[in-house]
Scaffold this active site. Structure first.
Site, PDB file in Angstrom:
ATOM      1  NE  ARG A  94      -6.796   4.198   6.299  1.00 48.90           N
ATOM      2  CZ  ARG A  94      -6.243   5.323   6.744  1.00 48.90           C
ATOM      3  NH1 ARG A  94      -6.576   5.775   7.932  1.00 48.90           N
ATOM      4  NH2 ARG A  94      -5.367   5.983   6.037  1.00 48.90           N
ATOM      5  CE  LYS A 137      -1.501   1.427   4.178  1.00 48.78           C
ATOM      6  NZ  LYS A 137      -1.182   2.811   4.556  1.00 48.78           N
ATOM      7  CG  ASN A 138       2.458   2.645   3.493  1.00 47.39           C
ATOM      8  OD1 ASN A 138       1.287   2.962   3.266  1.00 47.39           O
ATOM      9  ND2 ASN A 138       2.903   2.419   4.715  1.00 47.39           N
ATOM     10  CG  ASP A 147       4.056   1.329   9.589  1.00 49.29           C
ATOM     11  OD1 ASP A 147       4.143   1.590   8.380  1.00 49.29           O
ATOM     12  OD2 ASP A 147       3.805   2.187  10.459  1.00 49.29           O
ATOM     13  CB  CYS A 193      -4.252  10.151  12.325  1.00 48.74           C
ATOM     14  SG  CYS A 193      -2.646   9.440  12.609  1.00 48.74           S
ATOM     15  NE  ARG A 230       1.182  10.123  10.734  1.00 50.54           N
ATOM     16  CZ  ARG A 230       0.665   9.141   9.985  1.00 50.54           C
ATOM     17  NH1 ARG A 230      -0.479   8.601  10.343  1.00 50.54           N
ATOM     18  NH2 ARG A 230       1.255   8.740   8.887  1.00 50.54           N
TER      19      ARG A 230
HETATM   20  C1  EPZ Z   1       4.773   6.881   6.448  1.00 51.19           C
HETATM   21  O1  EPZ Z   1       4.001   7.889   7.057  1.00 51.19           O
HETATM   22  C2  EPZ Z   1       3.858   5.670   6.349  1.00 51.19           C
HETATM   23  N1  EPZ Z   1       2.711   5.985   5.505  1.00 51.19           N
HETATM   24  C3  EPZ Z   1       3.389   5.265   7.748  1.00 51.19           C
HETATM   25  O2  EPZ Z   1       2.608   4.076   7.605  1.00 51.19           O
HETATM   26  C4  EPZ Z   1       4.615   4.957   8.600  1.00 51.19           C
HETATM   27  O3  EPZ Z   1       4.198   4.661   9.912  1.00 51.19           O
HETATM   28  C5  EPZ Z   1       5.553   6.176   8.619  1.00 51.19           C
HETATM   29  O4  EPZ Z   1       5.904   6.549   7.274  1.00 51.19           O
HETATM   30  C6  EPZ Z   1       6.844   5.897   9.375  1.00 51.19           C
HETATM   31  O5  EPZ Z   1       7.501   4.812   8.803  1.00 51.19           O
HETATM   32  C7  EPZ Z   1       2.872   5.982   4.155  1.00 51.19           C
HETATM   33  O6  EPZ Z   1       3.945   5.741   3.637  1.00 51.19           O
HETATM   34  C8  EPZ Z   1       1.657   6.305   3.332  1.00 51.19           C
HETATM   35  P1  EPZ Z   1       6.817  10.236   8.480  1.00 51.19           P
HETATM   36  P2  EPZ Z   1       4.555   9.408   7.076  1.00 51.19           P
HETATM   37  O7  EPZ Z   1       6.638  11.507   7.723  1.00 51.19           O
HETATM   38  O8  EPZ Z   1       5.370   9.676   5.900  1.00 51.19           O
HETATM   39  C9  EPZ Z   1       7.161  13.562  11.815  1.00 51.19           C
HETATM   40  C10 EPZ Z   1       0.774   2.683   7.941  1.00 51.19           C
HETATM   41  O9  EPZ Z   1       0.467   2.094   8.975  1.00 51.19           O
HETATM   42  N2  EPZ Z   1       6.972  14.527  10.723  1.00 51.19           N
HETATM   43  O10 EPZ Z   1       7.965   9.356   8.117  1.00 51.19           O
HETATM   44  O11 EPZ Z   1       3.385  10.275   7.362  1.00 51.19           O
HETATM   45  C11 EPZ Z   1       5.931  12.700  12.054  1.00 51.19           C
HETATM   46  O12 EPZ Z   1       5.013  13.340  12.902  1.00 51.19           O
HETATM   47  C12 EPZ Z   1       1.230   4.124   8.003  1.00 51.19           C
HETATM   48  O13 EPZ Z   1       0.802   2.157   6.796  1.00 51.19           O
HETATM   49  C13 EPZ Z   1       7.074  15.881  11.005  1.00 51.19           C
HETATM   50  O14 EPZ Z   1       7.296  16.279  12.143  1.00 51.19           O
HETATM   51  O15 EPZ Z   1       5.487   9.388   8.352  1.00 51.19           O
HETATM   52  C14 EPZ Z   1       6.526  11.455  12.670  1.00 51.19           C
HETATM   53  O16 EPZ Z   1       6.703  11.663  14.050  1.00 51.19           O
HETATM   54  C15 EPZ Z   1       1.001   4.728   9.368  1.00 51.19           C
HETATM   55  N3  EPZ Z   1       6.893  16.778   9.986  1.00 51.19           N
HETATM   56  C16 EPZ Z   1       7.883  11.321  11.995  1.00 51.19           C
HETATM   57  O17 EPZ Z   1       8.161  12.620  11.437  1.00 51.19           O
HETATM   58  C17 EPZ Z   1       6.652  16.381   8.694  1.00 51.19           C
HETATM   59  O18 EPZ Z   1       6.513  17.243   7.807  1.00 51.19           O
HETATM   60  C18 EPZ Z   1       7.914  10.301  10.850  1.00 51.19           C
HETATM   61  O19 EPZ Z   1       6.812  10.568  10.035  1.00 51.19           O
HETATM   62  C19 EPZ Z   1       6.550  14.989   8.435  1.00 51.19           C
HETATM   63  C20 EPZ Z   1       6.733  14.094   9.463  1.00 51.19           C
END
Ligand code: EPZ
Length: 433
Positions: free
Chosen positions: A400, A22-23, A308, A120, A125
């Protein structure tokens, strides 16, 4: 709302086949916005988030044919005349990965209006790093009424260092940079396999990218991109979930059609717990026949232990003798599953980002509530070994990101059935890939 009814006690035996990631599919579908030519994606999973992305791209004027029931799950996306550069709140609030259209829209349509995703279940996020990166590429950004508005005649290459590693932030800016003028250097990038897969697709579309999968990615911008055909990588999180299921139920389960090398951190950890595995190029065989002993994990960005898979590992830890420390370093609120596991009999104490699991504790079936995608998977795993019947409500969270999970689990001996509203007749079952 659908529920799952699961009766525990059956070891999982046999072979389960993993679907596409999915990702990886979500950014790949967004990448189709970068060209007027068709992008053909194979092995796209039949999950709710993909349907949400289809709706989102359609509102922008893209023609999207989801490949369910076709050979190879072949999905075609064509955005010949994008008309509407907006990702509305009602779609973005259901799937924050919708923000992946931000970079492609500004690069292709010179403007984007994307709803801020809001938080969420697992955390705030924010997307501040996506926005800062786009500004560095020359986009003019404003924020009002809960929307981000971005404009740029043409993005200009820049040097961008992420303050913290972000998967979709890396993907969003990688896509934007492919059509920017000149060179972009992205530093402190995410190294996830899904980032590498996106770069592979973009390269097939004519992008010039070096370093995907490392912390530094260099992009030479081009004038335009063309269509391409690409097969989405297997879903490492689905595979990891089934690996834990085989271990937890003391079964003999082969997880087929996966990429074992994407799961090194998990496989190393479960062997520490006493699980035996054997690995081929595209399968992992799990035999959990001996006593299990606790082991600690700390979630990290790839190639560390995946956040995850944290909830799924916690379910396993409840059946391990001794103490397992689970540290969650990626998200601020990703222990929603813990209290539901406690209601089933687990011994888990939460302090800030640390969960201390004491096992082995017998679990008993209960009525539990799914809260987010991976927490729900954790409850399914616990139900597979609980004494008696577990009813899991709000399984739309699972739908999802897991394709036909109840059919796959039943296929290897689990007692699980879905109850609730009559499901729309599913498309003919996909052709085996
Ligand atoms: C991706 O989310 C995945 N989703 C998530 O999978 C996964 O948990 C996550 O990466 C971490 O591996 C998809 O790929 C669609 P991040 P993403 O940006 O990109 C902070 C699932 O279960 N952050 O790597 O949204 C954020 O709050 C989902 O399939 C900022 O502060 O995660 C987090 O603490 C859930 N500012 C950390 O970075 C930003 O602009 C990592 O988030 C972006 C992120």
């Amino acid at each position: 709302m659908d529920k799952f009814v699961i009766r525990g006690g059956n070891p999982l035996l046999g072979t389960v086949r993993i679907s596409g990631a999915k990702n990886a599919a979500l950014p790949a579908m967004a990448a189709a916005l970068l060209t007027e030519e068709p992008v053909i994606l194979e092995n796209v999973p039949q999950v709710r988030d993909i349907e949400t992305e289809r709706k989102l791209l359609a509102t922008m004027g893209a023609e999207v044919e989801l490949g369910y029931g076709r050979a190879q799950h072949r999905t075609t996306i064509c955005c010949r005349n994008p008309a509407n550069p907006e990702a509305s709140y009602d779609l973005v609030k259901t799937m924050r990965a919708s923000t992946l259209v931000l970079g492609p829209l500004v690069a292709r349509m010179k403007e984007a209006r994307v709803s801020l995703p809001g938080g969420c279940a697992i955390g705030a996020r924010p997307i501040d790093l996506h926005i800062k990166g786009l500004e560095k590429l020359g986009a003019r950004i404003s924020q009002e009424h809960g929307y981000i508005e971005a404009r740029a005649e043409r993005l200009r290459g820049a040097q961008i260092r992420f303050d913290r590693i972000t998967v979709t932030g890396t993907e969003d800016l990688l896509m934007a940079a492919t059509l920017a003028e000149g060179e972009t250097v992205l530093e402190n990038c995410a190294r996830e396999p899904e980032v590498v897969d996106l770069a592979a697709l973009l390269t097939k579309m004519g992008a010039r990218i070096e370093g995907a999968g490392t912390s530094t990615i260099r992009v030479q911008g081009v004038e335009q991109l063309h269509g391409a055909r690409h097969r989405i990588i297997p879903d490492r999180i689905e595979a990891g979930t089934f690996v834990v299921a085989g271990a937890l139920t003391g079964g003999d389960l082969t997880v087929a059609g996966c990429e074992p090398r994407h799961l090194d951190a998990l496989l190393q950890k479960i062997q520490e717990c006493g699980i035996r595995i054997s690995v081929t190029d595209d399968s992992i065989r799990v035999t959990g026949d001996g006593p299990l002993k606790g082991a600690d994990i700390a979630t990290e960005e790839y190639p560390g232990f995946a956040t995850d898979l944290q909830a799924q590992y916690m379910a396993l830890a409840t059946q391990c003798d001794g103490v397992s420390i689970v540290d969650e370093h990626i998200f601020e609120n990703r222990f929603m599953h813990a209290q539901e596991l406690v209601r089933m009999g687990a011994n888990i104490k939460i302090e800030s980002h640390r969960a201390t699991v004491r096992g082995k504790t017998p679990l008993s079936g209960a009525a539990v509530l799914a809260s987010d995608l991976r927490a729900s998977a954790s409850l399914v795993l616990a139900a597979l070994v609980a004494d008696g019947e577990t009813i899991i409500d709000r399984v739309y969270h699972i739908d999802r990101g897991y394709e036909r999970i109840e059919e796959k689990l039943r296929g290897v001996g689990a007692q699980i059935r879905r109850i609730g509203e009559l499901l729309p007749k599913r498309a003919a079952s996909p052709v085996a890939v």
